[in-house]
Scaffold this motif. Structure first.
Motif, PDB file in Angstrom:
ATOM      1  N   ILE A  10       0.739  -1.234   0.058  1.00 27.28           N
ATOM      2  CA  ILE A  10      -0.098  -0.039   0.087  1.00 27.28           C
ATOM      3  C   ILE A  10       0.707   1.271  -0.006  1.00 27.28           C
ATOM      4  N   LEU A  11       1.799   1.150   0.795  1.00 28.76           N
ATOM      5  CA  LEU A  11       2.832   2.344   0.902  1.00 28.76           C
ATOM      6  C   LEU A  11       3.458   2.513  -0.439  1.00 28.76           C
ATOM      7  N   PHE A  12       4.013   1.496  -0.956  1.00 28.69           N
ATOM      8  CA  PHE A  12       4.409   1.712  -2.226  1.00 28.69           C
ATOM      9  C   PHE A  12       3.763   2.061  -3.307  1.00 28.69           C
ATOM     10  N   SER A  13       2.455   1.682  -3.514  1.00 30.04           N
ATOM     11  CA  SER A  13       1.577   2.313  -4.397  1.00 30.04           C
ATOM     12  C   SER A  13       1.031   3.790  -3.987  1.00 30.04           C
ATOM     13  N   VAL A  14       1.057   4.349  -2.939  1.00 31.32           N
ATOM     14  CA  VAL A  14       0.943   5.682  -2.508  1.00 31.32           C
ATOM     15  C   VAL A  14       1.938   6.317  -3.201  1.00 31.32           C
ATOM     16  N   ILE A  15       3.172   6.048  -2.875  1.00 28.23           N
ATOM     17  CA  ILE A  15       4.417   6.956  -3.174  1.00 28.23           C
ATOM     18  C   ILE A  15       4.393   6.875  -4.706  1.00 28.23           C
ATOM     19  N   ALA A  16       4.177   5.681  -5.208  1.00 29.16           N
ATOM     20  CA  ALA A  16       4.405   5.637  -7.001  1.00 29.16           C
ATOM     21  C   ALA A  16       3.195   6.567  -7.466  1.00 29.16           C
ATOM     22  N   LEU A  17       1.964   6.543  -7.065  1.00 29.14           N
ATOM     23  CA  LEU A  17       0.897   7.350  -7.433  1.00 29.14           C
ATOM     24  C   LEU A  17       1.384   8.950  -7.173  1.00 29.14           C
ATOM     25  N   GLY A  18       1.805   9.241  -6.023  1.00 31.58           N
ATOM     26  CA  GLY A  18       2.443  10.460  -5.728  1.00 31.58           C
ATOM     27  C   GLY A  18       3.337  10.808  -6.579  1.00 31.58           C
ATOM     28  N   THR A  19       4.406  10.154  -6.976  1.00 34.12           N
ATOM     29  CA  THR A  19       5.252  10.610  -7.825  1.00 34.12           C
ATOM     30  C   THR A  19       4.742  10.757  -9.311  1.00 34.12           C
ATOM     31  N   ILE A  20       3.876   9.955  -9.781  1.00 36.44           N
ATOM     32  CA  ILE A  20       3.487  10.215 -11.140  1.00 36.44           C
ATOM     33  C   ILE A  20       2.448  11.414 -11.213  1.00 36.44           C
ATOM     34  N   ALA A  21       1.618  11.595 -10.173  1.00 35.96           N
ATOM     35  CA  ALA A  21       0.628  12.670 -10.199  1.00 35.96           C
ATOM     36  C   ALA A  21       1.402  14.158  -9.520  1.00 35.96           C
ATOM     37  N   GLY A  22       2.636  13.982  -9.313  1.00 34.95           N
ATOM     38  CA  GLY A  22       3.398  15.075  -8.561  1.00 34.95           C
ATOM     39  C   GLY A  22       3.194  16.379  -9.412  1.00 34.95           C
ATOM     40  N   ALA A  26       1.224  19.650  -8.409  1.00 34.65           N
ATOM     41  CA  ALA A  26       1.803  21.178  -8.120  1.00 34.65           C
ATOM     42  C   ALA A  26       0.933  22.243  -9.204  1.00 34.65           C
ATOM     43  N   GLU A  27       0.512  21.416 -10.251  1.00 36.77           N
ATOM     44  CA  GLU A  27      -0.185  22.487 -11.256  1.00 36.77           C
ATOM     45  C   GLU A  27      -1.783  23.018 -10.622  1.00 36.77           C
ATOM     46  N   ARG A  28      -2.269  21.834  -9.909  1.00 38.45           N
ATOM     47  CA  ARG A  28      -3.547  22.132  -9.448  1.00 38.45           C
ATOM     48  C   ARG A  28      -3.538  23.054  -8.051  1.00 38.45           C
ATOM     49  N   ASP A  29      -2.225  23.002  -7.285  1.00 43.09           N
ATOM     50  CA  ASP A  29      -2.127  23.516  -5.839  1.00 43.09           C
ATOM     51  C   ASP A  29      -2.022  25.126  -6.517  1.00 43.09           C
ATOM     52  N   THR A  30      -1.128  25.148  -7.642  1.00 40.47           N
ATOM     53  CA  THR A  30      -0.770  26.603  -8.139  1.00 40.47           C
ATOM     54  C   THR A  30      -2.146  27.202  -8.363  1.00 40.47           C
ATOM     55  N   CYS A  48       0.028  29.194   1.226  1.00 43.66           N
ATOM     56  CA  CYS A  48      -0.952  28.434   0.411  1.00 43.66           C
ATOM     57  C   CYS A  48      -0.657  27.007   0.132  1.00 43.66           C
ATOM     58  N   LEU A  49       0.591  27.112  -0.592  1.00 47.79           N
ATOM     59  CA  LEU A  49       0.990  25.759  -1.180  1.00 47.79           C
ATOM     60  C   LEU A  49       1.338  24.924  -0.255  1.00 47.79           C
ATOM     61  N   MET A  50       2.141  25.540   0.808  1.00 50.83           N
ATOM     62  CA  MET A  50       2.709  24.684   1.801  1.00 50.83           C
ATOM     63  C   MET A  50       1.302  24.046   2.676  1.00 50.83           C
ATOM     64  N   GLU A  51       0.450  24.882   2.940  1.00 49.59           N
ATOM     65  CA  GLU A  51      -0.748  24.394   3.649  1.00 49.59           C
ATOM     66  C   GLU A  51      -1.507  23.115   2.828  1.00 49.59           C
ATOM     67  N   ARG A  52      -1.532  23.425   1.427  1.00 47.31           N
ATOM     68  CA  ARG A  52      -2.256  22.194   0.687  1.00 47.31           C
ATOM     69  C   ARG A  52      -1.439  20.994   0.770  1.00 47.31           C
ATOM     70  N   ASP A  53      -0.008  21.280   0.757  1.00 51.31           N
ATOM     71  CA  ASP A  53       0.727  20.197   0.813  1.00 51.31           C
ATOM     72  C   ASP A  53       0.611  19.294   2.133  1.00 51.31           C
ATOM     73  N   GLN A  54       0.601  20.018   3.212  1.00 49.53           N
ATOM     74  CA  GLN A  54       0.527  19.546   4.518  1.00 49.53           C
ATOM     75  C   GLN A  54      -0.765  18.950   4.719  1.00 49.53           C
TER      76      GLN A  54
END
Length: 95
Positions: A10-22, A26-30, A48-54
């Motif tokens: 599960i953790l690997f899947s979350v990390i992989a999806l996070g990397t792909i969607a990174g 960033a574009e959505r947060d911006t 704003c960016l930091m709070e969305r990331d957190q």
């Protein structure tokens, strides 16, 4: 109850999806921070960016905890500290 191996998958899947969607994140947060009226390059925009990331990180941590993770009996806390450009305002939030 999930095993260690299933939790690691599960953790690997979350990390992989996070990397792909990174880039998309960033574009959505911006875009979101700009839609709130914050201008790029300002302290408020950075906060704003930091709070969305957190918030995103906290949501992922909550999801892992609720999936039956018993590796750590003490809930993890995430704290963010914001300091104004002039150093006169300090705010710490813990989740």
């Amino acid at each position: 109850m999930p095993t260690f191996i299933s939790m690691m998958r599960i953790l690997f899947s979350v990390i992989a999806l996070g990397t792909i969607a990174g880039c998309d994140l960033a574009e959505r947060d911006t875009s979101a921070c700009e839609s709130y009226g914050f201008s790029p390059g300002t302290e408020a925009f950075g906060n704003c960016l930091m709070e969305r990331d957190q918030t995103r990180k906290q949501s992922m941590a909550d999801a892992l905890r609720s999936s039956g993770d018993n590796f750590n009996s003490t809930p993890a806390r995430t704290c963010s500290t914001y300091v104004s450009a002039h150093g006169s305002t300090v705010q710490t939030r813990c989740y």
